[in-house]
Motif scaffolding. Structure first.
Motif, PDB file in Angstrom:
ATOM      1  N   LEU A   1      10.429  11.861  -2.494  1.00 52.76           N
ATOM      2  CA  LEU A   1       9.667  11.376  -3.573  1.00 52.76           C
ATOM      3  C   LEU A   1      10.176  10.152  -3.905  1.00 52.76           C
ATOM      4  N   MET A   2      11.641  10.033  -3.975  1.00 54.38           N
ATOM      5  CA  MET A   2      12.037   8.956  -4.829  1.00 54.38           C
ATOM      6  C   MET A   2      11.793   7.509  -3.709  1.00 54.38           C
ATOM      7  N   PHE A   3      11.886   7.911  -2.690  1.00 53.15           N
ATOM      8  CA  PHE A   3      11.768   6.896  -1.468  1.00 53.15           C
ATOM      9  C   PHE A   3      10.163   6.265  -1.565  1.00 53.15           C
ATOM     10  N   ILE A   4       9.361   7.292  -1.698  1.00 56.39           N
ATOM     11  CA  ILE A   4       7.863   6.707  -1.925  1.00 56.39           C
ATOM     12  C   ILE A   4       7.616   6.130  -3.287  1.00 56.39           C
ATOM     13  N   ASP A   5       8.251   6.745  -4.011  1.00 64.87           N
ATOM     14  CA  ASP A   5       8.132   6.109  -5.618  1.00 64.87           C
ATOM     15  C   ASP A   5       8.564   4.710  -5.778  1.00 64.87           C
ATOM     16  N   ARG A   6       9.829   4.732  -5.174  1.00 65.34           N
ATOM     17  CA  ARG A   6      10.538   3.504  -5.183  1.00 65.34           C
ATOM     18  C   ARG A   6       9.864   2.265  -4.369  1.00 65.34           C
ATOM     19  N   ASN A   7       9.753   2.611  -3.038  1.00 62.86           N
ATOM     20  CA  ASN A   7       9.337   1.727  -2.057  1.00 62.86           C
ATOM     21  C   ASN A   7       7.664   1.527  -1.960  1.00 62.86           C
ATOM     22  N   VAL A   8       6.947   2.408  -2.138  1.00 58.67           N
ATOM     23  CA  VAL A   8       5.498   2.454  -1.781  1.00 58.67           C
ATOM     24  C   VAL A   8       4.924   2.255  -3.004  1.00 58.67           C
ATOM     25  N   VAL A   9       4.965   3.056  -4.285  1.00 56.77           N
ATOM     26  CA  VAL A   9       4.142   3.110  -5.274  1.00 56.77           C
ATOM     27  C   VAL A   9       4.420   2.313  -6.272  1.00 56.77           C
ATOM     28  N   ALA A  10       5.597   2.600  -6.950  1.00 58.83           N
ATOM     29  CA  ALA A  10       5.860   1.865  -8.195  1.00 58.83           C
ATOM     30  C   ALA A  10       6.204   0.478  -8.179  1.00 58.83           C
ATOM     31  N   LEU A  11       7.469   0.336  -7.422  1.00 62.23           N
ATOM     32  CA  LEU A  11       8.151  -0.820  -7.577  1.00 62.23           C
ATOM     33  C   LEU A  11       7.522  -1.950  -6.590  1.00 62.23           C
ATOM     34  N   ASN A  12       6.696  -1.466  -5.469  1.00 62.41           N
ATOM     35  CA  ASN A  12       6.334  -2.530  -4.486  1.00 62.41           C
ATOM     36  C   ASN A  12       7.416  -3.270  -3.921  1.00 62.41           C
ATOM     37  N   PHE A  13       8.264  -2.549  -3.421  1.00 62.88           N
ATOM     38  CA  PHE A  13       9.308  -3.222  -2.592  1.00 62.88           C
ATOM     39  C   PHE A  13      10.157  -4.302  -3.290  1.00 62.88           C
ATOM     40  N   ASP A  14      10.359  -4.094  -4.751  1.00 62.70           N
ATOM     41  CA  ASP A  14      11.279  -4.853  -5.482  1.00 62.70           C
ATOM     42  C   ASP A  14      12.763  -4.689  -5.016  1.00 62.70           C
ATOM     43  N   SER A  15      13.354  -5.650  -4.882  1.00 63.84           N
ATOM     44  CA  SER A  15      14.713  -5.667  -4.127  1.00 63.84           C
ATOM     45  C   SER A  15      15.918  -5.142  -5.390  1.00 63.84           C
ATOM     46  N   SER A  16      15.438  -5.265  -6.517  1.00 63.86           N
ATOM     47  CA  SER A  16      16.301  -4.889  -7.493  1.00 63.86           C
ATOM     48  C   SER A  16      15.979  -3.822  -8.443  1.00 63.86           C
ATOM     49  N   PRO A  17      15.449  -2.713  -8.134  1.00 67.42           N
ATOM     50  CA  PRO A  17      14.827  -1.646  -8.858  1.00 67.42           C
ATOM     51  C   PRO A  17      15.853  -0.912 -10.155  1.00 67.42           C
TER      52      PRO A  17
END
Length: 190
Positions: free
Chosen positions: A119-135
């Motif tokens: 869920l953290m992987f999906i949340d961080r990389n797919v849904v919420a932060l859209n591949f931002d390099s510094s979340p």
């Protein structure tokens, strides 16, 4: 000391505390009477997995670029959690030891850990932060689900280490296990 450095120091210390708890649980299960080989296997696999995971993240993942490290971090931990759960089952099967209630708890907890990491992987990389390099670099960037996931994963490991210390049967003690988990979650959220 600024906040990100303090967070890294606390997470490093918490991982070492969990590792020490698993090692002590392993030794207690082997050397106390009566021996609990099932608990020793569970704690041993968890301690080796936690140490190996820390080593891999510290020495192998650091060879990747920062963007790749951030991208793969939680996905690798999810796979590692599942591997630990199935390794506990496999070692029990290979040696021929019956599962204790703690083994079932290890399997459930590590499956939940893998689910939270996914869920953290999906949340961080797919849904919420859209591949931002510094979340989540600043506290204004983080949000509630991120904190719940992070605390939940560490609460799972702390709860599991404490549950492996228990010498009695866990069967039917669901209220006490739930309260222990809530205490672990509350302590880590402070």
């Amino acid at each position: 000391m600024d906040l990100p450095t303090l967070n890294v120091l606390l997470s490093f210390s918490l991982n070492k505390l969990e590792l020490i708890a698993f090692i002590v649980s392993f030794l207690l299960a082997l050397y106390q009477k009566p021996k609990s080989l099932s608990t020793a296997i569970s704690a041993g696999v968890m301690s080796v997995g936690l140490a190996l995971g820390g080593y891999l993240h510290g020495n192998v993942i650091n060879l990747l670029s920062v963007q790749d490290q951030v991208y793969y971090w939680y996905l690798i931990w999810a796979l590692f959690s599942l591997a630990q759960a199935f390794l506990v089952l496999g070692v029990h099967w290979f040696i021929g030891v019956m599962f204790s209630d703690q083994v079932k708890l290890v399997f459930i907890t590590m499956a939940l850990n893998a689910f939270l990491n996914t869920l953290m992987f999906i949340d961080r990389n797919v849904v919420a932060l859209n591949f931002d390099s510094s979340p989540n670099l600043y506290s204004d960037d983080s949000w509630l689900l991120w904190d719940i996931y992070s605390i939940g994963i560490n609460a799972n490991l702390l709860f599991l280490a404490l549950a492996l210390f228990s010498r009695g049967k866990l069967k039917g003690k669901y209220v006490w296990m739930f309260l222990l988990y809530c205490c672990c979650f509350a302590v880590l959220s402070l």
